[in-house]
Design a protein around this motif. Sequence first.
Motif, PDB file in Angstrom:
ATOM      1  N   THR A 385       0.906  -0.783  -0.077  1.00 55.84           N
ATOM      2  CA  THR A 385       0.116  -0.016   0.311  1.00 55.84           C
ATOM      3  C   THR A 385       0.798   1.330   0.150  1.00 55.84           C
ATOM      4  O   THR A 385       0.392   2.137  -0.481  1.00 55.84           O
ATOM      5  CB  THR A 385      -0.771   0.332   1.568  1.00 55.84           C
ATOM      6  OG1 THR A 385      -1.670  -1.229   1.784  1.00 55.84           O
ATOM      7  CG2 THR A 385      -1.890   1.059   1.477  1.00 55.84           C
ATOM      8  N   TRP A 387       4.080   1.569  -1.426  1.00 53.94           N
ATOM      9  CA  TRP A 387       4.607   1.741  -2.099  1.00 53.94           C
ATOM     10  C   TRP A 387       3.407   1.988  -3.146  1.00 53.94           C
ATOM     11  O   TRP A 387       4.319   2.995  -4.190  1.00 53.94           O
ATOM     12  CB  TRP A 387       5.138   0.131  -2.580  1.00 53.94           C
ATOM     13  CG  TRP A 387       5.626   0.142  -4.117  1.00 53.94           C
ATOM     14  CD1 TRP A 387       5.894  -0.392  -5.059  1.00 53.94           C
ATOM     15  CD2 TRP A 387       7.464   0.535  -4.579  1.00 53.94           C
ATOM     16  NE1 TRP A 387       6.699  -0.142  -6.142  1.00 53.94           N
ATOM     17  CE2 TRP A 387       7.290   1.082  -5.544  1.00 53.94           C
ATOM     18  CE3 TRP A 387       7.725   1.655  -4.442  1.00 53.94           C
ATOM     19  CZ2 TRP A 387       8.701   1.379  -6.483  1.00 53.94           C
ATOM     20  CZ3 TRP A 387       9.034   2.327  -4.813  1.00 53.94           C
ATOM     21  CH2 TRP A 387       9.378   2.434  -5.593  1.00 53.94           C
ATOM     22  N   ARG A 388       2.276   1.744  -3.043  1.00 56.69           N
ATOM     23  CA  ARG A 388       1.321   1.938  -4.116  1.00 56.69           C
ATOM     24  C   ARG A 388       1.035   3.202  -3.903  1.00 56.69           C
ATOM     25  O   ARG A 388       1.258   4.539  -5.121  1.00 56.69           O
ATOM     26  CB  ARG A 388       0.101   1.066  -3.934  1.00 56.69           C
ATOM     27  CG  ARG A 388      -1.000   1.669  -5.159  1.00 56.69           C
ATOM     28  CD  ARG A 388      -2.165   0.602  -4.543  1.00 56.69           C
ATOM     29  NE  ARG A 388      -3.239   1.305  -5.366  1.00 56.69           N
ATOM     30  CZ  ARG A 388      -3.595   2.267  -5.108  1.00 56.69           C
ATOM     31  NH1 ARG A 388      -3.832   3.168  -3.832  1.00 56.69           N
ATOM     32  NH2 ARG A 388      -5.221   2.583  -5.214  1.00 56.69           N
ATOM     33  N   THR A 389       1.083   3.723  -2.925  1.00 60.83           N
ATOM     34  CA  THR A 389       0.816   5.785  -2.407  1.00 60.83           C
ATOM     35  C   THR A 389       1.945   6.190  -3.300  1.00 60.83           C
ATOM     36  O   THR A 389       1.630   7.053  -3.929  1.00 60.83           O
ATOM     37  CB  THR A 389       0.684   5.590  -0.997  1.00 60.83           C
ATOM     38  OG1 THR A 389      -0.118   4.871  -0.865  1.00 60.83           O
ATOM     39  CG2 THR A 389       0.307   7.348  -1.587  1.00 60.83           C
ATOM     40  N   LEU A 391       4.067   5.495  -6.410  1.00 55.44           N
ATOM     41  CA  LEU A 391       3.911   5.387  -7.137  1.00 55.44           C
ATOM     42  C   LEU A 391       2.905   6.222  -7.982  1.00 55.44           C
ATOM     43  O   LEU A 391       2.968   6.647  -8.878  1.00 55.44           O
ATOM     44  CB  LEU A 391       3.650   3.786  -7.718  1.00 55.44           C
ATOM     45  CG  LEU A 391       4.806   3.013  -7.195  1.00 55.44           C
ATOM     46  CD1 LEU A 391       4.566   1.316  -7.950  1.00 55.44           C
ATOM     47  CD2 LEU A 391       5.995   3.366  -8.342  1.00 55.44           C
ATOM     48  N   VAL A 392       1.835   6.649  -7.303  1.00 53.48           N
ATOM     49  CA  VAL A 392       0.245   6.597  -7.215  1.00 53.48           C
ATOM     50  C   VAL A 392       0.823   8.417  -7.542  1.00 53.48           C
ATOM     51  O   VAL A 392       0.302   8.833  -8.122  1.00 53.48           O
ATOM     52  CB  VAL A 392      -0.855   6.902  -6.760  1.00 53.48           C
ATOM     53  CG1 VAL A 392      -1.977   7.508  -6.515  1.00 53.48           C
ATOM     54  CG2 VAL A 392      -1.166   5.252  -6.900  1.00 53.48           C
ATOM     55  N   ARG A 393       1.372   8.623  -6.316  1.00 53.37           N
ATOM     56  CA  ARG A 393       2.122   9.985  -6.370  1.00 53.37           C
ATOM     57  C   ARG A 393       3.004  10.371  -7.578  1.00 53.37           C
ATOM     58  O   ARG A 393       2.975  12.291  -7.999  1.00 53.37           O
ATOM     59  CB  ARG A 393       2.242  10.046  -5.296  1.00 53.37           C
ATOM     60  CG  ARG A 393       1.496  10.586  -3.723  1.00 53.37           C
ATOM     61  CD  ARG A 393       2.410  10.349  -2.570  1.00 53.37           C
ATOM     62  NE  ARG A 393       1.379  10.885  -1.308  1.00 53.37           N
ATOM     63  CZ  ARG A 393       2.117  11.047  -0.465  1.00 53.37           C
ATOM     64  NH1 ARG A 393       2.956  10.657   0.294  1.00 53.37           N
ATOM     65  NH2 ARG A 393       0.549  10.783   0.859  1.00 53.37           N
ATOM     66  N   ARG A 394       4.180   9.602  -8.029  1.00 62.78           N
ATOM     67  CA  ARG A 394       4.386   9.859  -9.179  1.00 62.78           C
ATOM     68  C   ARG A 394       3.270   9.954 -10.634  1.00 62.78           C
ATOM     69  O   ARG A 394       3.381  11.240 -11.202  1.00 62.78           O
ATOM     70  CB  ARG A 394       5.743   9.005  -8.681  1.00 62.78           C
ATOM     71  CG  ARG A 394       6.996   8.349  -7.904  1.00 62.78           C
ATOM     72  CD  ARG A 394       7.517   7.415  -8.037  1.00 62.78           C
ATOM     73  NE  ARG A 394       8.388   7.714  -6.991  1.00 62.78           N
ATOM     74  CZ  ARG A 394       9.669   6.791  -7.239  1.00 62.78           C
ATOM     75  NH1 ARG A 394       9.673   5.854  -7.938  1.00 62.78           N
ATOM     76  NH2 ARG A 394      10.523   6.624  -5.730  1.00 62.78           N
ATOM     77  N   HIS A 395       2.962   8.952 -10.431  1.00 59.57           N
ATOM     78  CA  HIS A 395       2.908   9.245 -11.260  1.00 59.57           C
ATOM     79  C   HIS A 395       0.983  10.105 -11.997  1.00 59.57           C
ATOM     80  O   HIS A 395       0.708  10.578 -12.558  1.00 59.57           O
ATOM     81  CB  HIS A 395       1.513   8.275 -12.191  1.00 59.57           C
ATOM     82  CG  HIS A 395       2.138   6.670 -11.851  1.00 59.57           C
ATOM     83  ND1 HIS A 395       2.925   5.753 -11.150  1.00 59.57           N
ATOM     84  CD2 HIS A 395       2.679   5.852 -13.438  1.00 59.57           C
ATOM     85  CE1 HIS A 395       3.791   5.099 -11.956  1.00 59.57           C
ATOM     86  NE2 HIS A 395       3.437   4.873 -12.927  1.00 59.57           N
ATOM     87  N   GLN A 396       0.540  10.493 -10.353  1.00 62.82           N
ATOM     88  CA  GLN A 396      -0.456  12.355 -10.317  1.00 62.82           C
ATOM     89  C   GLN A 396       0.426  12.920 -10.806  1.00 62.82           C
ATOM     90  O   GLN A 396       0.209  14.123 -11.283  1.00 62.82           O
ATOM     91  CB  GLN A 396      -1.032  12.101  -8.498  1.00 62.82           C
ATOM     92  CG  GLN A 396      -1.963  11.053  -8.363  1.00 62.82           C
ATOM     93  CD  GLN A 396      -2.608  11.108  -7.408  1.00 62.82           C
ATOM     94  OE1 GLN A 396      -1.418  11.529  -6.420  1.00 62.82           O
ATOM     95  NE2 GLN A 396      -3.290  10.514  -6.924  1.00 62.82           N
ATOM     96  N   LEU A 399       1.505  12.639 -14.251  1.00 63.60           N
ATOM     97  CA  LEU A 399      -0.814  13.019 -15.373  1.00 63.60           C
ATOM     98  C   LEU A 399      -0.469  14.558 -15.216  1.00 63.60           C
ATOM     99  O   LEU A 399      -1.000  15.542 -16.313  1.00 63.60           O
ATOM    100  CB  LEU A 399      -1.702  12.639 -14.689  1.00 63.60           C
ATOM    101  CG  LEU A 399      -2.571  13.370 -14.854  1.00 63.60           C
ATOM    102  CD1 LEU A 399      -2.881  12.380 -15.794  1.00 63.60           C
ATOM    103  CD2 LEU A 399      -3.867  11.668 -13.580  1.00 63.60           C
TER     104      LEU A 399
END
Length: 693
Positions: A385, A387-389, A391-396, A399
């Motif tokens: 979770t 690590w996903r957070t 990665l999500v922040r990086r992709h955000q 984006l």
Amino acid sequence: MPQPLNMEKLGAAPKGRRAGRWPWAGRVTALDLDGDMLRVVQAVRRGGRARIVRYAASRIEGFDPAASPAERGRAVGETLRRLGVRARRVVLGIPRAQVMLRTLSLPPAEQPGEVAAMVHYQLARDLPFPAAEAIIDFTLQPVAGGPPTIEGESPALSEEGENALRVLAAVVKRELVRDYEELARAAGLKLAALGLRSHANVRCVELRRLEGGDRCVAMVSLRSDEVIFDVVLDGSLAFSRVGSVTLQAEPGDETGRRRMIADIVLEVVRGVHNYEGVEGHGAITRFFVAGCTGLEEELKEALRERFDVPAEVLDPVRLLGLKRIEGNGATGAQAAFGLALGALDPEGLPFDFLHPRRPPVRRDTRRLRVLAAATAGACLLFGLTVWRTVLVRRHQAVLAALQQELALANRNARAYRALSVQAATVRQWEQSRTPWLDHLALLSALLPPSPDLYVTSLSASGGNTLNLSVKVRTGEILNRIGDALREAGYEVKPSAITPVNDRYGYRFQAGLELAIPAGMSIDLARLEVPERPADDVSGSAELALETPVNEGTPAPAAASDSHAANSSPGAREVAGQTSPPPGTREKRNRFPGDGSAGNPTSRRYIEVKPSYRVVEPTPIGRSRGQDYREARRNGVPRVKPAPAGGSERRRFSLPENWSRLSPEERRALIERFRQQRERSRSAVSGQRKGGGR
């Protein structure tokens, strides 16, 4: 009271069981309920010894033994307040009649907690009610050969000739324990321990300090509604029995007193016989009598005569060295004294049904493995979770950057789409390979002049099709046009003819769809172009530039004789003059054959006025805007307004061969015009300065 060894290995008991760990830390209040009589004893632990600090007894007003625990508790609380007793945590004792006692013989235990497990296992089979409703506690008993142990020290030989442990187990219903808790709560107290009243009596026997020969003694406790027969062997409770005898007689009724003494002796005899049936019993060498019924002295004599052993009345007030208060019932408070002293012992109460000994919970390794796996899975899930957070922040962030770029691109989306449409049009034009300009020239030659036909719209499609919308004066002209177009090679598809009322004299409006067949060729050299009208000024262009010219200053020469000025809104014609009038310049017709070429008497002049307009004749296939943009790209300066003070506009005329000139020739021509203009400006400026001086 000496306790058997290895008590800590008997089973898991809560921390509150031992007095050293109890919350009151050395202070205890014991309560004993005997019918409507309440006996209270308060004790403290000082210098390693238990000391009684207060004792009292009182009748409970309005007490009903059959009432609910809450009602009895409120009555007890009111009595304590009347006595002035302040207590927060108390110890109570359960009557012997409400407890089931069982003596067990068990094999030696190897591991801690095995004794508790064996006791619970054996008693669960003999209980008259479900084991889930029972609370079981136990204590070890001494046997012949020394004190019992669970490791084989000082072994005792049982009937089977094996090493064994003697255990005295006590069982009460869980509902009874809840009733005592509710009673204490209704009285405003906190129940800290719940012992056995018979074992409290045994604790008072220890105050007598018996001689070595008295290993086994019996105690008869007289209460208002029962007689308790307890046997103490080597300082531990070995047997207990309760008999139901009503100890109430009228004052002066000697017969009733003797009958009650006989009934009590009978119950004692039954108890002795029952005790003799217990394995490992001992011979009773002394009797103790306790109570406050007034029958204690007579019962002592009766027991001495019946069993021929010493008998005496047990007075805890005298044994403890306390000040006697007559009429407070202290003689029958042996249970309260025993509970208070036992609670302050280092080992605590032998029986505590509020904190019983329980078998240790077996560790389920499978469950532990499942929990470990679940914990590892939870940790892994948590890591994933996190690590996903990340990665999500990086992709955000990526984006957000792309959305910003998209927003910037959307601002130019309209220009991009227009450019894409233009590119598609150019590609379609290239792929069609249709000479549209040749067809346009062919149509210009085939269509009649504008007085007969007027083209309102012309469009071409990707399917090699030309669409014309025309206005004609007569229908015969439209028929001739169709025949001429078919002879030229077109496939004509006429549409409906609509009558119109045009102010210019055109009576009909029609549409023509011309399909261009494959392989159609056009020979432009063979086309016959009709002559243009005399007033047509197409084919010449004039660019008005600001040039202050004084009177008498010669104008720059034209680029060629064929370059002439176009008619403008400010132009007028002057005929029959051989030289241009002031403020005008000569204009010649560029088209030969119109009667004006070579005739010096037929000339037209244009009046020169300040203007920003670029007057450009529009030849076939070319617009004025195209010629103007081409002139700007080749360095023609922007027109500026002439300053006030008699300045005059001088025109720079584009020659007819302008489009065929090279860029170097164009720049040289424009530069020559600029030099002439600068010389004219310098001359005018010098004249102005000289006149001022």
